[in-house]
Scaffold this motif. Structure first.
Motif: not given
Length: 175
Positions: A1-24
């Motif tokens: 998988m190309p690095g660009t596709v992987l990075a863009l695909g990871l951004l959403g879930p990582l930000v969502a996990v960060d949001g849950v951690i931040g809210d907690a």
């Protein structure tokens, strides 16, 4: 998988996990923590792991497939448990392949640019991003040393890998 596709695909879930951690954290302490995963080296590490896991597992599977099943049977016949068989038989016999996989993954991580550009922490440079920074400005001479360093640092493990494979090759001529 190309690095660009992987990075863009990871951004959403990582930000969502960060949001849950931040809210907690905010619920517990009343203060925010910001981006823990997406704004750190953890995002780059996760991307590298996903991107280059196929290389490492391919080497490991090939090494394990070359081991005769009789070794497992012999170890079991003397009472060795599975963990002991892995430590005493499998790891020593597969060590060259695992080292080769580690070297190839290291070289690939060294020159990976798209995922690093998108996921790296701010104000953090790798050799690849350093070269890219100068290349985009047209200052090729200033980035040449870093580019040469990428080649040299990547070349040393490859030379080591070739020498290691020559040492292990039973058909290689004696020097």
């Amino acid at each position: 998988m190309p690095g660009t596709v992987l990075a863009l695909g990871l951004l959403g879930p990582l930000v969502a996990v960060d949001g849950v951690i931040g809210d907690a954290w905010r619920a517990l302490t009343g203060k925010g923590v910001g981006l823990l995963l997406a704004g750190s080296g953890a995002a780059v590490t996760i991307a590298y792991t996903i991107r280059f896991l196929a290389i490492a597992t391919g080497f490991a599977q090939a090494a394990l497939a070359r081991l005769p099943l009789d070794l497992d049977d012999a170890a079991a016949s003397v009472g060795a448990r599975p963990g002991r068989v892995v430590r005493a038989v499998h790891l020593p016999l597969t060590r060259p392949a695992l080292l080769g996989a580690a070297l190839l993954v290291f070289v690939d991580c060294l020159k990976e640019l798209p995922a690093t550009l998108l996921l790296r922490p701010l104000n953090t440079e790798t050799l690849a991003t350093y070269v890219y920074q100068f290349a985009t400005r047209g200052s090729f001479e200033e980035g040449a040393l870093a580019a040469l360093l990428i080649v040299l640092v990547g070349l040393v493990p490859v030379i080591r890998l070739v020498r290691l494979s020559d040492d292990l090759d039973p058909d290689a001529p004696l020097a």
